[in-house]
Design a protein around this motif. Structure first.
Motif, PDB file in Angstrom:
ATOM      1  N   ASP A  92      52.135  20.458  20.023  1.00 20.66           N
ATOM      2  CA  ASP A  92      52.867  19.281  19.523  1.00 20.66           C
ATOM      3  C   ASP A  92      54.343  19.652  19.579  1.00 20.66           C
ATOM      4  OD1 ASP A  92      53.888  17.086  18.296  1.00 20.66           O
ATOM      5  OD2 ASP A  92      52.923  17.409  16.357  1.00 20.66           O
ATOM      6  N   GLU A 137      59.822   8.509  14.951  1.00 21.08           N
ATOM      7  CA  GLU A 137      59.016   9.723  14.925  1.00 21.08           C
ATOM      8  C   GLU A 137      59.783  10.950  14.436  1.00 21.08           C
ATOM      9  OE1 GLU A 137      57.259  10.961  18.642  1.00 21.08           O
ATOM     10  OE2 GLU A 137      56.051  12.455  17.607  1.00 21.08           O
ATOM     11  N   ASP A 187      59.155   5.450  19.109  1.00 12.15           N
ATOM     12  CA  ASP A 187      58.864   6.764  19.687  1.00 12.15           C
ATOM     13  C   ASP A 187      59.915   7.001  20.772  1.00 12.15           C
ATOM     14  OD1 ASP A 187      57.927   9.040  20.894  1.00 12.15           O
ATOM     15  OD2 ASP A 187      55.821   8.487  20.684  1.00 12.15           O
ATOM     16  N   ASP A 238      57.639   9.380  24.346  1.00 13.11           N
ATOM     17  CA  ASP A 238      56.181   9.474  24.259  1.00 13.11           C
ATOM     18  C   ASP A 238      55.715  10.226  25.499  1.00 13.11           C
ATOM     19  OD1 ASP A 238      53.649   9.036  23.181  1.00 13.11           O
ATOM     20  OD2 ASP A 238      53.326   7.289  24.465  1.00 13.11           O
ATOM     21  N   GLY A 239      55.000  11.336  25.265  1.00  8.47           N
ATOM     22  CA  GLY A 239      54.611  12.193  26.385  1.00  8.47           C
ATOM     23  C   GLY A 239      55.516  13.415  26.472  1.00  8.47           C
ATOM     24  N   PHE A 276      43.578  13.240  23.796  1.00  3.97           N
ATOM     25  CA  PHE A 276      43.049  14.209  22.831  1.00  3.97           C
ATOM     26  C   PHE A 276      44.189  14.648  21.923  1.00  3.97           C
ATOM     27  CE2 PHE A 276      40.778  14.406  26.825  1.00  3.97           C
ATOM     28  CZ  PHE A 276      39.506  14.040  26.396  1.00  3.97           C
ATOM     29  N   TYR A 308      46.640  16.215  18.850  1.00  3.82           N
ATOM     30  CA  TYR A 308      47.113  17.582  18.608  1.00  3.82           C
ATOM     31  C   TYR A 308      46.209  18.360  17.649  1.00  3.82           C
ATOM     32  CZ  TYR A 308      51.358  16.024  20.919  1.00  3.82           C
ATOM     33  OH  TYR A 308      52.241  15.538  21.842  1.00  3.82           O
ATOM     34  N   ARG A 354      43.491  10.790  31.669  1.00 10.21           N
ATOM     35  CA  ARG A 354      44.113  11.354  30.467  1.00 10.21           C
ATOM     36  C   ARG A 354      45.575  11.634  30.825  1.00 10.21           C
ATOM     37  NH1 ARG A 354      46.794  14.169  26.530  1.00 10.21           N
ATOM     38  NH2 ARG A 354      45.512  15.712  25.480  1.00 10.21           N
ATOM     39  N   GLY A 367      48.376  11.453  28.726  1.00  6.35           N
ATOM     40  CA  GLY A 367      49.218  12.159  27.752  1.00  6.35           C
ATOM     41  C   GLY A 367      50.407  11.355  27.270  1.00  6.35           C
ATOM     42  N   ALA A 415      50.405   7.773  25.139  1.00  7.35           N
ATOM     43  CA  ALA A 415      49.595   6.652  24.639  1.00  7.35           C
ATOM     44  C   ALA A 415      50.228   5.294  24.919  1.00  7.35           C
ATOM     45  CB  ALA A 415      49.370   6.823  23.138  1.00  7.35           C
ATOM     46  N   LEU A 465      46.266   9.053  16.545  1.00  7.59           N
ATOM     47  CA  LEU A 465      47.574   8.534  16.966  1.00  7.59           C
ATOM     48  C   LEU A 465      48.437   8.158  15.758  1.00  7.59           C
ATOM     49  CD1 LEU A 465      46.349   6.241  19.866  1.00  7.59           C
ATOM     50  CD2 LEU A 465      47.550   8.424  20.108  1.00  7.59           C
TER      51      LEU A 465
HETATM   52  C1  IPD Z   1      51.500  11.909  22.100  1.00  4.39           C
HETATM   53  C2  IPD Z   1      51.036  11.146  23.328  1.00  4.39           C
HETATM   54  C3  IPD Z   1      49.633  11.559  23.721  1.00  4.39           C
HETATM   55  C4  IPD Z   1      48.650  11.392  22.582  1.00  4.39           C
HETATM   56  C5  IPD Z   1      49.163  12.133  21.347  1.00  4.39           C
HETATM   57  C6  IPD Z   1      50.546  11.625  20.994  1.00  4.39           C
HETATM   58  P1  IPD Z   1      54.127  12.473  21.839  1.00  4.39           P
HETATM   59  O1  IPD Z   1      52.801  11.505  21.715  1.00  4.39           O
HETATM   60  O2  IPD Z   1      51.086   9.759  23.127  1.00  4.39           O
HETATM   61  O3  IPD Z   1      49.156  10.770  24.782  1.00  4.39           O
HETATM   62  O4  IPD Z   1      47.408  11.900  22.984  1.00  4.39           O
HETATM   63  O5  IPD Z   1      48.260  11.918  20.293  1.00  4.39           O
HETATM   64  O6  IPD Z   1      50.998  12.251  19.818  1.00  4.39           O
HETATM   65  O7  IPD Z   1      53.928  13.587  20.885  1.00  4.39           O
HETATM   66  O8  IPD Z   1      54.227  12.910  23.242  1.00  4.39           O
HETATM   67  O9  IPD Z   1      55.199  11.532  21.425  1.00  4.39           O
END
Ligand code: IPD
Ligand code: CA
Ligand code: CA
Length: 270
Positions: free
Chosen positions: A45, A74, A92, A95-96, A165, A167, A192, A194, A196, A216
């Protein structure tokens, strides 16, 4: 709920879009040159200077335009939360982040505006592919200004799905691994990415027929959830009860696959 009028909603969308575009410039500035990669809640994370700087510029623009609105972002969490406003921006700034840290461009900035707890404006922007997804409640969803709609796939065995999946996957029993294997066998495949917000935007654009994920945060889902609904799709909890932004879980589909996908997820958790 009586919505703010369309002129106001359009002004909010414009602010969200400018803020997302500015965040995008920051992501490009640090691209391939990220110096600070730190762990947050757990290994994997991550947070970088791009997350922080992107959030800073987005917050600046939104608070300047709407100083009375509450904000949930966030990287600064509750700090800007003020319960007195009917309006809440959910942000966010990157994201990713894991993709970004590995120089993989499947990333986005996600900005949503809630009015009385309902998402009324959503923007998801990938600055590397120059893809801007926008929606206003009741007005449809667009990609780079063109109307988008969900796919027409009617059967799971003809579908392409997405998931992720969280963190906490190393420490929870609810890993989503059995669901992933099961649905991979039932469909054309499960991707997948990464990010969302992009998974949801891709359901809205008909590039995925469905998406589910657990673990999430509201900023991962808020903007994308509106995109899916406005593109003609459906969002809910896994068991088809109304979607709850605080629940951490979402099932999003083109609508036609919703019941079938829900049933598969529920059967596995029993
Ligand atoms: C993450 C992404 C990822 C999801 C994680 C999120 P981040 O956000 O959206 O696809 O699987 O649960 O926390 O940390 O990259 O902003
Ligand atoms: Ca995220
Ligand atoms: Ca993030």
């Amino acid at each position: 709920m009586k919505l703010p009028n369309l002129t106001l909603l359009q002004a909010y969308l414009k602010t969200a879009t400018s803020a997302a575009t500015s965040g995008g410039k920051i992501l490009k500035k640090y691209w391939k040159n990220v110096k600070q990669i730190e762990d947050k809640s757990t290994a994997g994370d991550l947070v970088t200077e791009a997350d922080k700087e992107s959030e800073k510029i987005i917050l600046q623009m939104i608070t300047e335009a709407y100083p009375d609105h509450a904000i949930l972002a966030e990287e600064s969490s509750e700090k800007h939360l003020s319960s007195s406003s009917d309006f809440l921006w959910v942000i966010d700034p990157l994201d990713g982040t894991v993709n970004y840290a590995h120089q993989n461009p499947m990333v986005a900035i996600s900005i949503a505006l809630l009015y009385q707890n309902k998402v009324v404006v959503g923007v998801v922007f990938n600055p590397f592919y120059q893809e801007l997804f926008q929606a206003i409640k009741g007005m449809g969803a667009t990609l780079n200004g063109e109307k988008i709609t969900v796919s027409q796939t009617r059967a799971l065995d003809k579908s392409l799905l997405a998931t992720g999946f969280a963190y906490d996957r190393r420490t929870t029993t609810d890993t989503n691994y059995p669901e992933f294997c099961h649905l991979t066998n039932l469909t054309h495949g499960v991707r997948r990415f990464g990010a969302a917000s992009l998974d949801l935007a891709f359901v809205a654009a008909g590039r995925f027929d469905g998406y589910w994920e657990r673990g999430l945060k509201p900023w991962d889902m808020a903007a994308g959830a509106l995109l899916v609904q406005e593109a003609g799709g459906k969002i809910s909890a896994y068991n088809e009860t109304p979607f709850d932004l605080q629940s951490g879980k979402i099932l999003a589909t083109n609508g036609m696959l919703h019941h079938a996908l829900s049933q598969e997820l529920l059967n596995l958790s029993m």
